[in-house]
Design an enzyme around this catalytic site. Structure first.
Site, PDB file in Angstrom:
ATOM      1  N   TRP A 103     -36.562  59.706 -77.399  1.00  0.00           N
ATOM      2  CA  TRP A 103     -36.866  58.317 -76.856  1.00  0.00           C
ATOM      3  C   TRP A 103     -38.263  58.272 -76.566  1.00  0.00           C
ATOM      4  O   TRP A 103     -38.907  57.558 -76.284  1.00  0.00           O
ATOM      5  CB  TRP A 103     -35.929  59.171 -74.655  1.00  0.00           C
ATOM      6  CG  TRP A 103     -34.594  59.325 -75.086  1.00  0.00           C
ATOM      7  CD1 TRP A 103     -33.754  59.653 -75.562  1.00  0.00           C
ATOM      8  CD2 TRP A 103     -33.832  58.015 -75.922  1.00  0.00           C
ATOM      9  NE1 TRP A 103     -32.144  59.697 -75.461  1.00  0.00           N
ATOM     10  CE2 TRP A 103     -32.266  58.294 -76.386  1.00  0.00           C
ATOM     11  CE3 TRP A 103     -33.862  56.564 -77.157  1.00  0.00           C
ATOM     12  CZ2 TRP A 103     -31.296  57.786 -76.339  1.00  0.00           C
ATOM     13  CZ3 TRP A 103     -32.642  56.322 -77.186  1.00  0.00           C
ATOM     14  CH2 TRP A 103     -31.410  56.668 -76.839  1.00  0.00           C
ATOM     15  N   ASP A 173     -40.489  57.187 -67.616  1.00  0.00           N
ATOM     16  CA  ASP A 173     -39.527  57.028 -68.286  1.00  0.00           C
ATOM     17  C   ASP A 173     -38.154  58.336 -67.843  1.00  0.00           C
ATOM     18  O   ASP A 173     -37.782  59.443 -68.141  1.00  0.00           O
ATOM     19  CB  ASP A 173     -38.514  56.375 -69.924  1.00  0.00           C
ATOM     20  CG  ASP A 173     -37.242  57.040 -69.735  1.00  0.00           C
ATOM     21  OD1 ASP A 173     -36.046  56.669 -68.932  1.00  0.00           O
ATOM     22  OD2 ASP A 173     -37.124  57.235 -71.734  1.00  0.00           O
ATOM     23  N   LYS A 197     -26.413  56.732 -66.288  1.00  0.00           N
ATOM     24  CA  LYS A 197     -26.212  58.294 -66.194  1.00  0.00           C
ATOM     25  C   LYS A 197     -25.894  58.292 -64.085  1.00  0.00           C
ATOM     26  O   LYS A 197     -25.397  59.035 -64.426  1.00  0.00           O
ATOM     27  CB  LYS A 197     -27.504  58.330 -66.980  1.00  0.00           C
ATOM     28  CG  LYS A 197     -27.571  58.590 -68.132  1.00  0.00           C
ATOM     29  CD  LYS A 197     -29.472  58.738 -68.897  1.00  0.00           C
ATOM     30  CE  LYS A 197     -28.835  58.154 -70.381  1.00  0.00           C
ATOM     31  NZ  LYS A 197     -28.357  58.692 -71.587  1.00  0.00           N
TER      32      LYS A 197
HETATM   33  N1  PMP Z   1     -34.813  56.907 -72.458  1.00  0.00           N
HETATM   34  C1  PMP Z   1     -33.604  58.303 -72.153  1.00  0.00           C
HETATM   35  C2  PMP Z   1     -34.679  59.360 -71.959  1.00  0.00           C
HETATM   36  C3  PMP Z   1     -32.561  57.974 -72.358  1.00  0.00           C
HETATM   37  O1  PMP Z   1     -31.880  59.569 -72.769  1.00  0.00           O
HETATM   38  C4  PMP Z   1     -31.808  56.484 -72.999  1.00  0.00           C
HETATM   39  C5  PMP Z   1     -30.287  56.750 -73.484  1.00  0.00           C
HETATM   40  N2  PMP Z   1     -30.078  57.286 -73.855  1.00  0.00           N
HETATM   41  C6  PMP Z   1     -33.102  56.009 -73.742  1.00  0.00           C
HETATM   42  C7  PMP Z   1     -34.125  55.842 -73.371  1.00  0.00           C
HETATM   43  C8  PMP Z   1     -32.287  54.701 -73.784  1.00  0.00           C
HETATM   44  O2  PMP Z   1     -32.013  54.074 -73.393  1.00  0.00           O
HETATM   45  P1  PMP Z   1     -31.069  52.612 -72.915  1.00  0.00           P
HETATM   46  O3  PMP Z   1     -29.625  52.922 -74.189  1.00  0.00           O
HETATM   47  O4  PMP Z   1     -30.365  52.072 -71.323  1.00  0.00           O
HETATM   48  O5  PMP Z   1     -31.608  52.009 -73.889  1.00  0.00           O
END
Ligand code: PMP
Length: 361
Positions: A103, A173, A197
């Protein structure tokens, strides 16, 4: 009642049973309103009150100072990978990114489309099995901001304390660990977290932004990509994801009722502790994250072979332990045990792991 199983999914993930029951009860008609949350206008007094209560509860929960805006935005955390630099990375400046997983890499990729990105540190050569030490992080004191990922959902690592950035604004994030432990929001310029989450259902992203960041947004930004739009209009410039916000409000209240962030942390340490103790006590299971970087939210482990991993996941699923397959990019197994995941489910998994080892080693 339909029987519920233990859901170890990394997200969308398990929600508190009390919240689901409340939503179920309100789904035909909100008390005194005669319509459900899915049907009322976002301009109604009822929704305004649901939204404002959610904001107040979130503020209270994390003791968020008055100079921070609490916003609800769509597009997931992935849109924040773009929105953060579009708003906060001025031309002719650069941002520092600390890369600790998939991510973070995606955040770097999007920021690179907007401006200049420096990689201040990366643990990719160690397969992202750890968080970098302070000494490894090369920060630029002139950076527009520093971005990091507080919990790495895919690799199961977590920062134990935020990086020290001095006066450089810090962006996190926190999609997979927000409100899982006490949080000093005043250390941050911007925090973003997809809800699915620890906060609620998919479809909304929580933004906490310090008000001195808002003037940075260029006037040329599309309205819907400008944090100022959400701050000025109380997240009601357009139709917001009303149902998701309503559930996020119920979850915030649930956390408060359970005893707040310290209590969440205590429970999360206990739950993760049970799993890591099981992993450490056996040669059959191997953890991915190094000890000092282990996540309380996502516990990754391997078995002696991929065949055994497949068998483990399928037998666990049959035993009512769902979602234990690791992310496709890393393989192995992963137990995601967010705030709402019950300790009995972790105990059940530990017993299952012991029995699986006994019968398969
Ligand atoms: N950042 C992290 C730490 C994540 O775990 C995730 C999704 N698993 C995301 C970003 C992406 O999130 P989204 O699917 O809401 O765009």
């Amino acid at each position: 009642m339909t029987e519920r199983i233990y859901n170890f999914s990394s997200g969308p993930a398990v929600l508190p049973l009390e919240v689901l029951k409340q939503a179920q009860q309100d789904l035909l008609a909100l008390p005194g309103v005669g319509m459900s949350i899915l049907e009322i206008s976002h301009r109604s007094k009822t929704f305004e009150s649901i939204l404002n209560t959610a904001v107040e509860d979130i503020r209270r929960l994390a003791d968020i100072p008055a100079n921070y805006h609490i916003l609800f935005v769509q597009g997931g955390a992935s849109m924040q990978f773009s929105m953060a630099p579009m708003n906060l990375l001025p031309p002719n400046s650069a941002a520092d990114y600390i890369v600790t997983g998939t991510w973070s890499k995606k955040a770097v990729k999007e920021a690179g489309k907007v401006g200049t990105v420096n990689i201040a540190a990366s643990t990719e050569s160690d397969k992202f099995n750890r968080i970098p030490d302070a000494a490894e992080i090369k920060l630029d004191p002139q950076a527009a901001y520093v971005h990091f990922t507080s919990n790495n959902t895919i690799f199961g690592t977590e920062w134990k304390a935020e990086p020290q950035t001095g006066t450089v604004p810090l962006i996190a994030d926190m999609s997979s660990d927000i409100f899982s432990r006490p949080l000093d929001v005043s250390k941050y310029a911007l925090i973003y977290a997809g809800a699915q989450k620890n906060l609620g259902p998919a479809g909304v992203t929580l933004i906490l932004i310090r008000d001195d960041m808002l003037p940075r947004s260029p006037a040329s930004l599309p309205t819907m990509l400008d944090y100022n739009t959400y701050a000025k209009e109380n997240s009601l410039y357009n139709t917001p994801p009303v149902f998701a916000i309503y559930i996020v409000g119920l979850v915030a209240r649930w956390i408060i009722d359970q005893g707040g962030l310290s209590e969440m942390h205590r429970r999360n340490e206990r739950k993760a502790g049970l799993l890591y103790a099981q992993i450490d006590s056996s040669d059959f299971y191997r953890g991915h994250a190094v000890a000092g970087s282990r996540s309380l939210m996502n516990v990754n482990f391997r078995l002696p072979s991929e065949d055994l991993e497949k068998q483990f996941v399928s037998e666990a699923t049959r035993a009512g332990l769902d979602g234990l397959k690791g992310h496709r990019s890393v393989g192995g197994c992963r137990a995601s045990i967010y705030n709402a995941f019950p300790e009995e489910g972790v105990q059940t998994l530990v017993s299952f792991m012991k029995e699986f080892e006994r019968t398969h080693s």
